[in-house]
Design a protein around this motif. Structure first.
Motif, PDB file in Angstrom:
ATOM      1  N   HIS A  53       0.834  -1.199   0.000  1.00 13.46           N
ATOM      2  CA  HIS A  53       0.000   0.000   0.000  1.00 13.46           C
ATOM      3  C   HIS A  53       0.874   1.256   0.000  1.00 13.46           C
ATOM      4  O   HIS A  53       0.602   2.218  -0.741  1.00 13.46           O
ATOM      5  N   VAL A  54       1.917   1.235   0.806  1.00 20.39           N
ATOM      6  CA  VAL A  54       2.821   2.393   0.874  1.00 20.39           C
ATOM      7  C   VAL A  54       3.437   2.657  -0.500  1.00 20.39           C
ATOM      8  O   VAL A  54       3.453   3.796  -0.984  1.00 20.39           O
ATOM      9  N   ILE A  55       3.919   1.600  -1.140  1.00 19.33           N
ATOM     10  CA  ILE A  55       4.578   1.787  -2.446  1.00 19.33           C
ATOM     11  C   ILE A  55       3.576   2.258  -3.499  1.00 19.33           C
ATOM     12  O   ILE A  55       3.885   3.144  -4.315  1.00 19.33           O
ATOM     13  N   ALA A  56       2.372   1.716  -3.477  1.00 18.53           N
ATOM     14  CA  ALA A  56       1.354   2.140  -4.458  1.00 18.53           C
ATOM     15  C   ALA A  56       1.046   3.634  -4.296  1.00 18.53           C
ATOM     16  O   ALA A  56       0.981   4.386  -5.279  1.00 18.53           O
ATOM     17  N   GLU A  57       0.879   4.081  -3.046  1.00 20.05           N
ATOM     18  CA  GLU A  57       0.581   5.496  -2.798  1.00 20.05           C
ATOM     19  C   GLU A  57       1.775   6.386  -3.139  1.00 20.05           C
ATOM     20  O   GLU A  57       1.620   7.491  -3.658  1.00 20.05           O
ATOM     21  N   TRP A  58       2.944   5.882  -2.829  1.00 22.95           N
ATOM     22  CA  TRP A  58       4.179   6.651  -3.080  1.00 22.95           C
ATOM     23  C   TRP A  58       4.360   6.859  -4.595  1.00 22.95           C
ATOM     24  O   TRP A  58       4.675   7.968  -5.045  1.00 22.95           O
ATOM     25  N   LYS A  59       4.150   5.785  -5.351  1.00 19.41           N
ATOM     26  CA  LYS A  59       4.276   5.905  -6.808  1.00 19.41           C
ATOM     27  C   LYS A  59       3.243   6.894  -7.359  1.00 19.41           C
ATOM     28  O   LYS A  59       3.555   7.724  -8.219  1.00 19.41           O
ATOM     29  N   ALA A  60       2.025   6.800  -6.840  1.00 24.89           N
ATOM     30  CA  ALA A  60       0.935   7.630  -7.373  1.00 24.89           C
ATOM     31  C   ALA A  60       1.128   9.113  -7.045  1.00 24.89           C
ATOM     32  O   ALA A  60       0.669   9.979  -7.791  1.00 24.89           O
ATOM     33  N   ASN A  61       1.798   9.407  -5.932  1.00 20.26           N
ATOM     34  CA  ASN A  61       1.931  10.801  -5.487  1.00 20.26           C
ATOM     35  C   ASN A  61       3.384  11.244  -5.435  1.00 20.26           C
ATOM     36  O   ASN A  61       3.717  12.197  -4.736  1.00 20.26           O
ATOM     37  N   TYR A  62       4.248  10.560  -6.162  1.00 15.87           N
ATOM     38  CA  TYR A  62       5.688  10.733  -6.005  1.00 15.87           C
ATOM     39  C   TYR A  62       6.133  12.206  -6.025  1.00 15.87           C
ATOM     40  O   TYR A  62       6.814  12.678  -5.119  1.00 15.87           O
ATOM     41  N   GLY A  63       5.721  12.919  -7.059  1.00 19.56           N
ATOM     42  CA  GLY A  63       6.167  14.303  -7.225  1.00 19.56           C
ATOM     43  C   GLY A  63       5.713  15.213  -6.099  1.00 19.56           C
ATOM     44  O   GLY A  63       6.391  16.187  -5.751  1.00 19.56           O
ATOM     45  N   GLU A  64       4.548  14.915  -5.530  1.00 23.24           N
ATOM     46  CA  GLU A  64       3.993  15.778  -4.468  1.00 23.24           C
ATOM     47  C   GLU A  64       4.762  15.650  -3.160  1.00 23.24           C
ATOM     48  O   GLU A  64       4.623  16.496  -2.275  1.00 23.24           O
ATOM     49  N   PHE A  65       5.534  14.583  -3.020  1.00 21.59           N
ATOM     50  CA  PHE A  65       6.292  14.399  -1.779  1.00 21.59           C
ATOM     51  C   PHE A  65       7.636  15.126  -1.806  1.00 21.59           C
ATOM     52  O   PHE A  65       8.370  15.123  -0.832  1.00 21.59           O
ATOM     53  N   TRP A  66       7.950  15.732  -2.946  1.00 22.80           N
ATOM     54  CA  TRP A  66       9.240  16.423  -3.074  1.00 22.80           C
ATOM     55  C   TRP A  66       9.168  17.837  -2.505  1.00 22.80           C
ATOM     56  O   TRP A  66       8.084  18.409  -2.390  1.00 22.80           O
ATOM     57  N   PRO A  67      10.331  18.450  -2.205  1.00 21.82           N
ATOM     58  CA  PRO A  67      10.352  19.864  -1.790  1.00 21.82           C
ATOM     59  C   PRO A  67       9.773  20.755  -2.892  1.00 21.82           C
ATOM     60  O   PRO A  67       9.777  20.389  -4.073  1.00 21.82           O
ATOM     61  N   ASP A  68       9.327  21.956  -2.499  1.00 29.86           N
ATOM     62  CA  ASP A  68       8.635  22.840  -3.442  1.00 29.86           C
ATOM     63  C   ASP A  68       9.492  23.286  -4.623  1.00 29.86           C
ATOM     64  O   ASP A  68       8.969  23.545  -5.705  1.00 29.86           O
ATOM     65  N   ASN A  69      10.812  23.402  -4.416  1.00 29.76           N
ATOM     66  CA  ASN A  69      11.655  23.908  -5.514  1.00 29.76           C
ATOM     67  C   ASN A  69      12.131  22.797  -6.458  1.00 29.76           C
ATOM     68  O   ASN A  69      12.967  23.023  -7.324  1.00 29.76           O
TER      69      ASN A  69
END
Lengths: 234, 112
Positions: free
Chosen positions: A64-80
């Motif tokens: 579940h963690v990996i599925a969510e991480w893949k789906a939202n990958y870019g959103e978990f990055w810093p703003d810049n």
């Protein structure tokens, strides 16, 4: 691991040179035609960096963690930092585009999905990237049955310029990116936790025969583009 | 199919040491590769004939092993890879740093 996790299809098919479809809005890193470059092809000292966060209290499985991480990958990055996911998603052989801003300069680069299964995936870098190597994202249960999210890098700076950059602070920026990412992953599952960081020098030697990698340096290309862009309109 | 733990045996030849790997190579094999690094000297042939699955964490372990052996100028070659994993060694460019042979006989013939 499931049967699906042990399939040859988890690996990118053999390709000598990258082909990149640049997503709308992304600065083209001009990676098409470049080769992939692993930790053995870079210049600097080889490092293994492992960042982990325990998702204590979250009712999740590693899958579940990996599925969510893949789906939202870019959103978990810093703003810049902006990650443009491949249109087909994080699947073996697909290439994601990275636009990272540092002051007036936007470094445009990318990574190829080398491997992906239900509990992990790995990016491999192209020639000219800041570092040469692999970044593996994974999730597992620890000895206390708590689900852990992990980022592990096996990298060396691609060329002497980037190696100098790592010595003068780029390494710490790298650390902050992945610590931020793991805090975001934890927060996504309503967990407030601080990541751990373990850094091991795997090979102290610099590979001077790869000094010439500097001619492929993507930062120079990006810098040039940033400097001339005010004069040519966008 | 559950993971088969990584194991190994070492056979010392006149010209090289043959490391016969068994099981799957993933992140859980780190301790095994540390043992192999400490147990080998001189030219090494990694025999993958009895290896089932290798994931990307397993490739990272092989890279670490190669880095350690290169630091002491210890040549490493590989044999017994399936065509699939030969391709993977080419994509990951491990093959730039180790000669790959079809089988142990071919690898030993070159090391003599």
């Amino acid at each position: 691991m499931t049967d699906g996790a042990q399939s040859p299809d988890n690996w990118a098919s053999n390709r000598e040179h990258l082909e990149v479809e640049v997503p709308e809005g992304a600065v083209d890193p001009k990676l098409t035609g470049r080769r992939l470059s692993g930790a053995l092809q870079g210049f600097g000292q080889m490092w293994q960096k492992t960042y982990q966060v325990r998702l204590d209290g979250a009712d999740v499985t590693p899958e579940h963690v990996i599925a969510e991480w893949k789906a939202n990958y870019g959103e978990f990055w810093p703003d810049n930092q902006h990650f443009y996911a491949p249109i087909a998603g994080i699947e073996p052989g697909e290439v994601g585009v990275i636009n990272a801003s540092q002051g007036p300069i936007t470094l445009s680069t990318g990574v190829m999905v080398l491997y992906a299964d239900e509990r992990s995936w790995t990016y491999m870098t192209p020639e000219g990237h800041v570092f040469a190597g692999w970044v593996t994202f994974s999730s597992h249960e620890d000895a206390d049955d708590v689900v852990v999210a992990q980022v592990q890098l096996l990298i060396r700076a691609s060329d002497p310029i980037f190696e100098m950059g790592f010595k003068f602070g780029a390494g710490r920026i790298e650390d902050r990116i992945w610590q931020h990412t793991l805090r975001s992953v934890a927060s996504h599952f309503d967990v407030d936790a601080e990541p751990t960081t373990e850094i091991v020098c795997v090979d102290k030697k610099r590979q001077w025969k790869n000094f010439g990698n500097v001619k492929l340096n993507l930062a120079f290309r990006s810098m040039g583009r940033s400097l001339i862009s005010p004069f040519r309109g966008r | 199919m559950p993971n088969q733990p990584l194991g190994y045996t070492i056979e010392e030849g006149d010209d090289s040491m043959v490391v016969r790997l068994t099981g799957d190579i993933d992140g859980s094999g780190a301790a095994v590769f540390r043992e192999i690094t400490e147990a080998t000297q001189g030219p090494v042939i990694l025999d993958f004939t009895a290896v089932g699955f290798i994931n990307s964490s397993g490739i990272a372990l092989i890279v670490g092993f190669l880095a350690a052996t290169r630091a002491v100028h210890q040549p490493v070659s590989a044999c017994g890879l399936t065509s699939h994993y030969r391709h993977i060694f080419e994509i990951t460019r491990l093959s730039d740093f180790m000669d790959i042979y079809d089988d142990e006989t071919a690898a030993l013939a070159v090391s003599r």
